[in-house]
Design a protein around this motif. Structure first.
Motif, PDB file in Angstrom:
ATOM      1  N   LEU A 195       0.801  -1.072   0.069  1.00 37.76           N
ATOM      2  CA  LEU A 195      -0.085  -0.144   0.305  1.00 37.76           C
ATOM      3  C   LEU A 195       0.920   1.295  -0.016  1.00 37.76           C
ATOM      4  CD1 LEU A 195      -2.665  -0.899   2.561  1.00 37.76           C
ATOM      5  CD2 LEU A 195      -3.053  -0.643   0.110  1.00 37.76           C
ATOM      6  N   LEU A 196       2.083   1.333   0.715  1.00 37.06           N
ATOM      7  CA  LEU A 196       2.545   2.079   0.681  1.00 37.06           C
ATOM      8  C   LEU A 196       3.619   2.474  -0.644  1.00 37.06           C
ATOM      9  CD1 LEU A 196       4.588   2.090   4.243  1.00 37.06           C
ATOM     10  CD2 LEU A 196       3.099   3.867   3.329  1.00 37.06           C
ATOM     11  N   ALA A 199       1.270   3.945  -3.041  1.00 42.24           N
ATOM     12  CA  ALA A 199       1.046   5.575  -2.717  1.00 42.24           C
ATOM     13  C   ALA A 199       2.149   6.236  -3.337  1.00 42.24           C
ATOM     14  CB  ALA A 199       0.825   5.806  -1.244  1.00 42.24           C
ATOM     15  N   CYS A 204       3.110   9.944  -4.252  1.00 39.80           N
ATOM     16  CA  CYS A 204       3.241  10.599  -2.897  1.00 39.80           C
ATOM     17  C   CYS A 204       4.819  10.451  -2.581  1.00 39.80           C
ATOM     18  CB  CYS A 204       2.580   9.815  -1.831  1.00 39.80           C
ATOM     19  SG  CYS A 204       1.107   9.788  -1.610  1.00 39.80           S
ATOM     20  N   THR A 205       5.183  11.530  -1.891  1.00 34.97           N
ATOM     21  CA  THR A 205       6.699  11.343  -1.210  1.00 34.97           C
ATOM     22  C   THR A 205       6.416  10.214   0.055  1.00 34.97           C
ATOM     23  OG1 THR A 205       6.285  13.079   0.362  1.00 34.97           O
ATOM     24  CG2 THR A 205       7.435  13.557  -1.674  1.00 34.97           C
ATOM     25  N   SER A 212      -0.851   9.601   4.273  1.00 29.49           N
ATOM     26  CA  SER A 212      -2.050   9.414   3.838  1.00 29.49           C
ATOM     27  C   SER A 212      -2.555   7.952   3.949  1.00 29.49           C
ATOM     28  CB  SER A 212      -2.065   9.971   2.426  1.00 29.49           C
ATOM     29  OG  SER A 212      -1.017   9.292   1.550  1.00 29.49           O
ATOM     30  N   VAL A 213      -1.671   6.921   4.020  1.00 29.04           N
ATOM     31  CA  VAL A 213      -1.892   5.676   4.223  1.00 29.04           C
ATOM     32  C   VAL A 213      -1.728   5.126   5.660  1.00 29.04           C
ATOM     33  CG1 VAL A 213      -1.199   3.334   3.362  1.00 29.04           C
ATOM     34  CG2 VAL A 213      -1.272   5.288   1.825  1.00 29.04           C
ATOM     35  N   HIS A 216      -3.754   6.708   8.626  1.00 28.91           N
ATOM     36  CA  HIS A 216      -5.102   6.417   8.149  1.00 28.91           C
ATOM     37  C   HIS A 216      -5.217   5.042   8.445  1.00 28.91           C
ATOM     38  CE1 HIS A 216      -6.855   9.884   6.089  1.00 28.91           C
ATOM     39  NE2 HIS A 216      -7.731   9.218   6.525  1.00 28.91           N
ATOM     40  N   LEU A 217      -4.701   3.996   8.185  1.00 26.21           N
ATOM     41  CA  LEU A 217      -4.885   2.893   8.460  1.00 26.21           C
ATOM     42  C   LEU A 217      -4.660   2.304   9.859  1.00 26.21           C
ATOM     43  CD1 LEU A 217      -3.738   1.064   5.073  1.00 26.21           C
ATOM     44  CD2 LEU A 217      -5.936   2.042   6.034  1.00 26.21           C
TER      45      LEU A 217
END
Lengths: 298, 376, 270
Positions: A195-196, A199, A204-205, A212-213, A216-217
């Motif tokens: 997932l990272l 992203a 995403c950086t 954002s991941v 959140h999770l």
């Protein structure tokens, strides 16, 4: 078979009814009684010899006077509010310490993780009281924290930490840290690394992917950890009593003093009932969070 | 494909590749995952990396995405050296094996995730999301969360998300691995369709050779970090360059022996004392008087009840097993020297070959160009 | 694998320092010659000697251990039964109340649990002493045990029990020879948890103890209220040492058995 099942159910059931439910009802009942200088120190007491009329007389003497008293005496309201404030701040501080800690463990090489976790849990197995006691040696005016800070020259006068709310915060963070670390760790550990990567793949950086991941999770774990710290902290007695000062107001301490020092059982019971009512909200929210997590895992 | 000139940029010396690996090596400590790979992939190709697990195909692909660093050598995409460029700065997107759909976001938000982090104006994002949903036929599911969808639907969301930013290059890591067989076959054609529609270069990693054969314009067969053969599906199947490739792709009979003669395109292999040699096409770098192996596909081996005297390649043996597969049957024939040869015959007539049964003595035969003699 | 960043290293170091430095200092100063707990006056084990002479502490320690062993054993039996009821008994009248009573003590503030039990014991005229502490501890520990055991049982394949019944076991037989061996690790860790909860408890014990029976935490608490003392440091060091050894042994044995199982599976595959 059927008999066995009935027995299996009835033994623990009966035990809990007698030693958990009934005592609780007694607390409720006594909270409606009046203080008296007698043994036991409250009236009315139920006189069973007079049968129904005795019961009726008894019933009519119960009232909500103690609750009115609690509402009118600002000490109690202040104690509730201050407990709430202390528990909230301490929970937030625990999160601040616990999240990076849990994150670092979850990102450690896989073969280290069990040992690191064991090291987090180990203090939890040793006595709570001893851990609070260990903090006294650190935080007191001649304690090691002050010795260290004065030695490094950061301060010239010892900081007064013991017997203040600050000491209570530190005490709660210190003793409840494992409760925050473990649930956060378990959500972070389950986090799918792809997932990272996804992203980052989508622009995403690393840091924005983290926000954002990962954050959140990890939310369910964070919420669970916060409740696991907040709920016991709200009713905490040992930490404010040993680390806090005479001006540290926490409801657990008030209840203890009401009961042991003032021997006002009805008021102590009323304090307990209100504390429970206050706790129901976070407990229900906690349960709902757990439920949601369980459903998502399915 | 059905255009006038066939799509074969790899045969064109003047074509510029989109991706170029030069002498790329990747080591993890002592372990060499990728070993001196040179490879060119051209725009609009559908390129498959095929191999058993642990062969380095995933590592090779992840290097393109920027998730693995290169130990030695260089990778260029569109002429730019990719060294030190993080994944978020590459015009490359990836479809993950686990799909990696963000569980806390709806389908539409998953599709918009990358767009929001690009320069695309807010007003255009919705349109693009809508367009992508249409591409994978999921318009109705925009507001679902990933866990409310079936495996096939999630797969399409992952594909759409990776394509949303219109990358130059799309990487697909075992994209169909989680789907059941029937769905996988349907999806293969869908993938090809989408690839053609969008004109994106696809690099797919798979361990399923049938899948690679179906979708790819070219296949790279990998083993132990090395490229064994890079070729079109038909050439990989018909003209494998090694026993490894022949064995990995499809079903094959291998007969080991001694190469006796190499003459132009043909070669002969001696496989038993006093037996006539086998004749086949000559493989790469084959020289006479060395040990070699003859590889022939089962469907190219014919089965007879009597000796076919007019064929050069013929062997005899006993039927040991018959596998009836519906559309075809495979006969397992044990030769005198103990080798087991498979012959696959289409069941185009209802009672065809009923005359052959267990323990019958039969003859197997194939044409001179049916098999290939390989150096071993 | 990503490189382990400095941020993670700092978090780990800080976290563990925070958790362990206070306890390490406490242990070090238990060997202090001086009566001051914050100034080093040379190495000595005299506080351990004095501790051994202190009858009040020794009596309290003995009561504490007795209470812990008995209450955790009762809690384990009741908690395991309760776990069975939760996971296996299906629907019955009052099930919601039952599971409520299992989970409520886990979140109930100790002061309330202690207060309510004390009021019960007074109401039924039970004299306060070791017995009442045992009853109190068994009650709240059984809830922890049942949570631990039921989570293990939830992942337990019910067909194993059915197979045992199919092969001729009675229900009790099946429990004894199939279910129990499989859930035994969870039952054991439930017992251990109940044992340490009982050893550790101050608040509930304070409410339910009588004048004749004082537990170690009560003793420590009343002496700590008067200030730090090297004797308490020595006592704490002993407790920390025992718990650490116990937990390490438990975790090493469970790790060993897991490793052995993995190795056996690996061998069987080849």
């Amino acid at each position: 078979m059927n008999l066995g099942r009935r027995l299996l159910i009835s033994v623990p059931y009966g035990w809990l009814v007698v030693l958990f439910l009934i005592p609780f009802l007694i607390v409720f009942k006594i909270s409606l009684s009046d203080y008296a200088i007698s043994i036991p120190p409250y009236t009315p007491t139920l006189d069973t010899s007079e049968g129904w009329s005795g019961f009726a007389a008894y019933w009519s003497k119960l009232d909500f006077e103690n609750f009115v008293f609690l509402a009118e005496d600002s000490l109690y309201i202040k104690a509730y509010l201050s407990s709430f404030k202390i528990a909230t701040i301490a929970t937030f501080l625990t999160l601040l310490v616990g999240f990076p800690f849990a994150y670092a463990i979850a990102n450690a090489p896989e073969e280290w993780r069990p040992s690191l976790l064991l090291l987090v849990i180990l203090p939890f197995w040793t006595s709570f009281l001893i851990r609070v006691y260990a903090l006294i040696g650190i935080l007191s005016n001649e304690g090691f924290l002050n010795q260290f800070l004065m030695w490094t020259g950061v301060i010239s006068e010892p900081l007064v930490i013991m017997n203040t709310n600050a000491a209570v915060y530190i005490g709660i963070v210190y003793t409840y840290l494992p409760f925050m670390v473990l649930p956060i760790y378990s959500t972070l550990e389950k986090l799918d690394g792809s997932l990272l990567e996804a992203a980052q793949d989508l622009g995403c950086t690393r840091i924005s992917a983290f926000w954002s991941v990962t954050v959140h999770l990890a939310k369910p774990g964070v919420i669970a950890g916060c409740f696991l710290v907040f709920i016991p902290a709200l009713g905490e007695f040992v930490i404010p009593s040993l680390l806090g000062g005479s001006r540290t107001l926490m409801i657990g301490k008030v209840l203890w003093e009401e009961f042991f020092s003032n021997r006002d059982w009805p008021v102590a019971s009323a304090v307990a009932i209100i504390l429970l009512l206050v706790l129901i909200i976070p407990i229900v929210l906690f349960q709902r969070n757990e439920q949601k997590q369980r459903e998502q895992n399915k | 494909m059905n255009t006038a000139a066939p799509f074969e940029p790899w045969t064109d010396e003047t074509a510029t590749p989109l991706i170029e690996f030069s002498n790329v090596t990747k080591r993890y400590g002592e372990f060499t995952a990728i070993d001196q790979v040179d490879l060119k992939i051209y725009p609009k190709e559908f390129f498959a990396l095929l191999g058993p697990s642990g062969c380095g195909k995933t590592t090779l692909m992840r290097m393109l995405g920027g998730f693995e660093t290169v130990t030695e050598g260089t990778i260029t995409i569109d002429g730019v050296d990719m060294k030190g460029i993080p994944p978020n700065k590459r015009a490359v997107n990836m479809m993950f094996q686990s799909y990696a759909l963000f569980p806390h976001l709806t389908v539409a938000d998953n599709l918009a995730f990358g767009l929001k982090r690009s320069n695309m104006p807010k007003s255009e994002i919705d349109g693009r999301v809508e367009e992508m949903l249409r591409l994978v036929q999921l318009q109705k599911f925009a507001h679902r969360k990933p866990h409310q969808m079936s495996g096939g639907q999630r797969q399409r969301v992952a594909l759409a998300r990776a394509l949303a930013k219109a990358p130059k290059l799309l990487l697909l890591d075992e994209p169909l691995g989680a789907l059941d067989k029937k769905l996988r076959q349907e999806t293969q054609f869908e993938l090809m369709d989408i690839q053609e529609k969008t004109g994106t270069t696809f690099v797919i990693v798979t361990h399923d050779q049938e899948e690679a054969m179906t979708v790819a314009s070219r296949i790279a067969v990998m083993d132990h970090g090395k490229l064994k053969q890079v070729d079109t599906p038909d050439r990989v199947y018909e003209v494998p360059n090694s026993v490894y490739v022949a064995d990995f792709i499809g079903d094959v009979n291998i007969i080991e022996g001694q190469v006796t003669k190499v003459q132009g395109d043909t070669a002969e292999l001696l496989w038993g004392e006093g037996k006539p040699s086998i004749r086949g096409m000559a493989g790469n770098n084959l020289s006479s008087q060395t040990s070699g192996a003859f590889a022939v596909r089962p469907e190219k081996v014919a089965i007879f009840t009597e000796e076919p005297a007019d064929r050069h390649n013929r062997v005899t043996g006993m039927v040991e097993d018959i596998a009836y597969l519906g559309n075809m049957s495979t006969y397992y024939v044990r030769l005198e020297n103990g080798a087991l040869i498979k012959s696959q015959v289409a069941n185009d007539r209802r009672i065809a070959h009923r005359s052959i049964t267990w323990n019958d003595t039969v003859w197997l035969s194939w044409t001179d160009t049916a098999g290939i003699v390989l150096a071993s | 694998m990503r490189k382990y960043s400095w941020f993670n290293t700092v978090s780990l170091t800080f976290g563990f320092a925070f958790l362990y430095i206070p306890m390490i200092i406490l242990v070090i100063f238990s060997f202090n010659e001086s009566k001051l707990v914050t100034v080093w006056g040379g190495f000595s084990t005299k506080w351990y000697g004095e501790l051994m002479q202190n009858d009040a502490f020794l009596d309290a320690a003995w009561v504490t251990i007795k209470v812990a062993v008995i209450s955790s054993t009762i809690a384990t039996v009741l908690g395991t039964m309760a776990a069975f009821v939760l996971v296996r008994a299906g629907r019955f009248r009052g099930r919601t109340l039952f599971s409520g009573m299992i989970y409520a003590p886990l979140v109930m503030p100790e002061v309330i649990t202690g207060l309510s039990l004390l009021l019960l014991f007074i109401a039924i005229g039970l004299d306060r002493g070791a017995t009442t502490i045992v009853l109190a501890h068994a009650t709240f520990s059984m809830c922890y045990v049942s949570v631990v055991v039921s989570s293990r049982m939830a992942s337990f394949d019910e067909s194993l029990e059915e197979a045992a019944l199919d092969l001729g076991c009675t229900a009790w037989d099946a429990f004894k020879s199939v279910t129990l061996p499989i859930i035994a690790p969870a039952v054991a860790s439930g017992w251990l948890l109940a044992f340490t909860l009982s050893l550790d408890d101050l608040v509930i014990a304070s409410f339910t103890a009588g004048p004749s029976s004082t537990t170690l935490p009560i003793k420590i608490y009343s002496s700590v209220r008067l200030g730090v003392s090297p004797e308490i440091n020595a006592l704490s060091t002993l407790i920390i040492g025992l718990v650490t050894i116990g937990v390490l042994i438990a975790s090493v044995t469970s790790k060993r058995s897991i490793q052995k199982q993995k190795r056996d599976e690996l061998l069987a595959d080849h």
